[in-house]
Structure formats: C-alpha cells, structure tokens
Write a protein that holds these residues in place. Sequence first.
Motif, PDB file in Angstrom:
ATOM      1  N   VAL A  17       0.867  -1.177   0.000  1.00  0.00           N
ATOM      2  CA  VAL A  17       0.000   0.000   0.000  1.00  0.00           C
ATOM      3  C   VAL A  17       0.902   1.224   0.000  1.00  0.00           C
ATOM      4  O   VAL A  17       1.855   1.294   0.785  1.00  0.00           O
ATOM      5  CB  VAL A  17      -0.940   0.015   1.226  1.00  0.00           C
ATOM      6  CG1 VAL A  17      -1.823   1.256   1.214  1.00  0.00           C
ATOM      7  CG2 VAL A  17      -1.799  -1.240   1.262  1.00  0.00           C
ATOM      8  N   ASP A  18       0.584   2.192  -0.874  1.00  0.00           N
ATOM      9  CA  ASP A  18       1.512   3.291  -1.117  1.00  0.00           C
ATOM     10  C   ASP A  18       0.821   4.649  -0.968  1.00  0.00           C
ATOM     11  O   ASP A  18       0.120   5.106  -1.869  1.00  0.00           O
ATOM     12  CB  ASP A  18       2.107   3.154  -2.522  1.00  0.00           C
ATOM     13  CG  ASP A  18       3.258   4.115  -2.782  1.00  0.00           C
ATOM     14  OD1 ASP A  18       3.598   4.902  -1.893  1.00  0.00           O
ATOM     15  OD2 ASP A  18       3.807   4.058  -3.897  1.00  0.00           O
ATOM     16  N   ASP A  19       0.967   5.281   0.207  1.00  0.00           N
ATOM     17  CA  ASP A  19       0.471   6.633   0.446  1.00  0.00           C
ATOM     18  C   ASP A  19      -1.000   6.760   0.047  1.00  0.00           C
ATOM     19  O   ASP A  19      -1.389   7.653  -0.713  1.00  0.00           O
ATOM     20  CB  ASP A  19       1.325   7.648  -0.316  1.00  0.00           C
ATOM     21  CG  ASP A  19       1.067   9.083   0.138  1.00  0.00           C
ATOM     22  OD1 ASP A  19       0.629   9.271   1.283  1.00  0.00           O
ATOM     23  OD2 ASP A  19       1.304  10.005  -0.666  1.00  0.00           O
ATOM     24  N   LEU A  20      -1.826   5.895   0.591  1.00  0.00           N
ATOM     25  CA  LEU A  20      -3.230   5.792   0.208  1.00  0.00           C
ATOM     26  C   LEU A  20      -4.111   6.629   1.137  1.00  0.00           C
ATOM     27  O   LEU A  20      -4.069   6.468   2.353  1.00  0.00           O
ATOM     28  CB  LEU A  20      -3.668   4.328   0.249  1.00  0.00           C
ATOM     29  CG  LEU A  20      -5.093   3.998  -0.183  1.00  0.00           C
ATOM     30  CD1 LEU A  20      -5.326   4.389  -1.633  1.00  0.00           C
ATOM     31  CD2 LEU A  20      -5.363   2.499   0.007  1.00  0.00           C
ATOM     32  N   SER A  21      -4.911   7.508   0.560  1.00  0.00           N
ATOM     33  CA  SER A  21      -5.825   8.354   1.335  1.00  0.00           C
ATOM     34  C   SER A  21      -7.213   8.320   0.706  1.00  0.00           C
ATOM     35  O   SER A  21      -7.355   8.471  -0.506  1.00  0.00           O
ATOM     36  CB  SER A  21      -5.328   9.806   1.386  1.00  0.00           C
ATOM     37  OG  SER A  21      -4.068   9.899   2.021  1.00  0.00           O
ATOM     38  N   PHE A  22      -8.230   8.111   1.525  1.00  0.00           N
ATOM     39  CA  PHE A  22      -9.619   8.170   1.066  1.00  0.00           C
ATOM     40  C   PHE A  22     -10.526   8.268   2.287  1.00  0.00           C
ATOM     41  O   PHE A  22     -10.112   8.025   3.420  1.00  0.00           O
ATOM     42  CB  PHE A  22      -9.992   6.951   0.213  1.00  0.00           C
ATOM     43  CG  PHE A  22      -9.887   5.630   0.928  1.00  0.00           C
ATOM     44  CD1 PHE A  22     -10.939   5.141   1.695  1.00  0.00           C
ATOM     45  CD2 PHE A  22      -8.733   4.873   0.834  1.00  0.00           C
ATOM     46  CE1 PHE A  22     -10.844   3.919   2.348  1.00  0.00           C
ATOM     47  CE2 PHE A  22      -8.620   3.639   1.478  1.00  0.00           C
ATOM     48  CZ  PHE A  22      -9.684   3.171   2.245  1.00  0.00           C
ATOM     49  N   THR A  23     -11.784   8.613   2.026  1.00  0.00           N
ATOM     50  CA  THR A  23     -12.794   8.719   3.082  1.00  0.00           C
ATOM     51  C   THR A  23     -14.037   7.955   2.656  1.00  0.00           C
ATOM     52  O   THR A  23     -14.468   8.060   1.505  1.00  0.00           O
ATOM     53  CB  THR A  23     -13.166  10.189   3.339  1.00  0.00           C
ATOM     54  OG1 THR A  23     -11.994  10.903   3.758  1.00  0.00           O
ATOM     55  CG2 THR A  23     -14.218  10.293   4.435  1.00  0.00           C
ATOM     56  N   VAL A  24     -14.582   7.174   3.584  1.00  0.00           N
ATOM     57  CA  VAL A  24     -15.827   6.446   3.342  1.00  0.00           C
ATOM     58  C   VAL A  24     -16.897   7.071   4.228  1.00  0.00           C
ATOM     59  O   VAL A  24     -16.799   7.033   5.457  1.00  0.00           O
ATOM     60  CB  VAL A  24     -15.678   4.946   3.655  1.00  0.00           C
ATOM     61  CG1 VAL A  24     -16.988   4.212   3.357  1.00  0.00           C
ATOM     62  CG2 VAL A  24     -14.532   4.343   2.859  1.00  0.00           C
ATOM     63  N   LYS A  25     -17.913   7.654   3.613  1.00  0.00           N
ATOM     64  CA  LYS A  25     -18.932   8.389   4.350  1.00  0.00           C
ATOM     65  C   LYS A  25     -20.134   7.500   4.671  1.00  0.00           C
ATOM     66  O   LYS A  25     -20.419   6.532   3.963  1.00  0.00           O
ATOM     67  CB  LYS A  25     -19.379   9.600   3.531  1.00  0.00           C
ATOM     68  CG  LYS A  25     -18.259  10.595   3.268  1.00  0.00           C
ATOM     69  CD  LYS A  25     -18.747  11.761   2.424  1.00  0.00           C
ATOM     70  CE  LYS A  25     -17.611  12.746   2.150  1.00  0.00           C
ATOM     71  NZ  LYS A  25     -18.063  13.889   1.319  1.00  0.00           N
TER      72      LYS A  25
END
Length: 322
Positions: A17-25
Amino acid sequence: MIEAVGLTKQYRGVRAVDDLSFTVKPGVVTGFLGPNGAGKSTTMRMLVGLDNPTAGRAAINGVNYRDIRCPITEVGALLDAKAVHPNRSAAAHLKWIAQANGIPVSRVDEVLGLVGLSDVAGKKAGGFSLGMGQRLGLAGALLGDPGVLLLDEPVNGLDPEGIRWVRGLMQTLAREGRTVLVSSHLLSEMAQTAENLVVIGQGKLIADTTVQDFIREHSTRTVVVRAEHLAEFGAALTEEGIGFTEGRDSEGRPSLLVQDRSSDEIGALAYSTGVMLSELSEKAASLEEAFFQMTEGSVQYHGNSAAPAPAPAPKAALPDEK
C-alpha cells in the motif's frame, strides 16, 4: 466514517500500500475495487488494526480502531469467513463472541435469523458450504449492531438469491445511516450495489468518486444509428466533424457507431438533414469497461488469452523401439 490518510505498508522489498488516502462516508455503500494484488485486503486489515501501517494512519469515526473500547459494537468486519472453529456450531461460535463482548445472547438468534441460518444453528461450522460460511461471517459482523461495516468479498460462494439478499442488506444498512465499505471482484454486482467507489491499483489510489462519475469519466459511450439512407447521414456526420465507424447489428444490418456524442445530438442532426432514422440508441458503458480501462497498467498477474499451442505429433517408433 472511515478515514485513511497516507496509509503505507512495506513488506521488505514490496510496497503493498503506497500513500493511500480516502474517506468512506455514512449513508451510502462504498465499493472498494482493485485488481488482485492491489492492496485491498492489506488496507482493510490496517483499518481494523490487524496490520500496523509503515506510515500514515487509519481512523474509524475519528479514532484508531485499537482505541475503541468495545470495537464490535462500533465496527463489524468480515475479512475471512473461514476464521471459525470447525467443531463449533454456528450458534456456539456467535455466543462466545457475544458473551466476551457483553452482548445479550438473545442477539445471536436475531442475527442467525437475519442471515438465514436459524435452521442450521446447531450444525458444526466445519460442515458448512462456502455460501453458508459467508452468511455466518456476516452474522458475526452484525452481532454488535455496529454503525460501520467492512466486508471483504461478502458474496463469495453465494447463489444468485444470496447475492441479491446481501445487496439489499448492504443498501438497507447504508440507508439507516451506517458506513458500509465492501470489496468485491464482481463488478456487475458492484454497479448495482454501490453508490461510491474507491479504486486502487498497485497500492495507490486511482479514483475516489461516485459509480456514475467513474463510468462517465473513464469510458466511452456509443450511439448506434440505422437509417435507410445511411450513406447520406454518414456524409452529414462528416460534414459536422463528427467521427463514426461502420458496423452491423446482431441481424447483420448496417449501422453507424458514434462515440462520445449523445443520442439527442445525433437525433437533432438527423432531423435537420431530413434523414429518417430506423434506430437511434445509446449504448452506455459498464463499470467493468471503465474499471479495466483505468486499471490496465496496475494488473499484477496477466493470463495468456491466446489459444494453447497444439501438442506435437507423437514421433513414429523406429523398428528397434517396437
């Protein structure tokens, strides 16, 4: 809400995993997609504290999973449906989890009924089919009535009725205001189930958007045109600078295929040029087409689609070999 900020996981020489950013609303089902080896399972394990990130952080409702006092009542996870003692019955498996977390044992019967396992509650889990094991795993994830759900391939092994049931369950849970993150390789099913998508490849974020926007931005749409005077209409398209290709439908009738234009636009041109159309239809791109286009360079394992070479003809035996 689920948040991943700069998540990175390094295994010796491999960056999963490489610098992974996300948001689950909350309130919608979010599909978590990626080719085999993309880092989906590793990411989900980091979200629930089973793997430590090399860098970055993961939070559930703003808190690290390991800091949640009673995680099962806030986060339900199905990451490995086989993680059940084979000699325990379905009911016994759920009861020890309930008792260990201060959940009323009566909740066990509720979730067994919810997932359709009431009739086999006393049967040993080791004798369950793959689909029944998935249902038991879902029961465990729902046991604490959590507001956040992480499901890894929840429909694996289920029959069509079971897949449809899981789809409805996830959508119902999301409508109740819960946060639902589900990974799956069944793209056609995700197209019917999810509203949002998080797509990764080789551990990196490819897209974080809605299903409709992902399809629209990463695929093409085609307008199919048939007319008695097809050549004349082709000339009108060329005059307007609209490209097209010639094709035939399933019955062998000639047609024109126009990409990246709307049927309204093509229909208006036909009306203005006095060409009567016998067919004007728009072929929408699928999630599968958009997914393959976006992840083509991120696939770790490629199969050989060419036909296998024929086996060599056996060598004729020499006289002294008979």
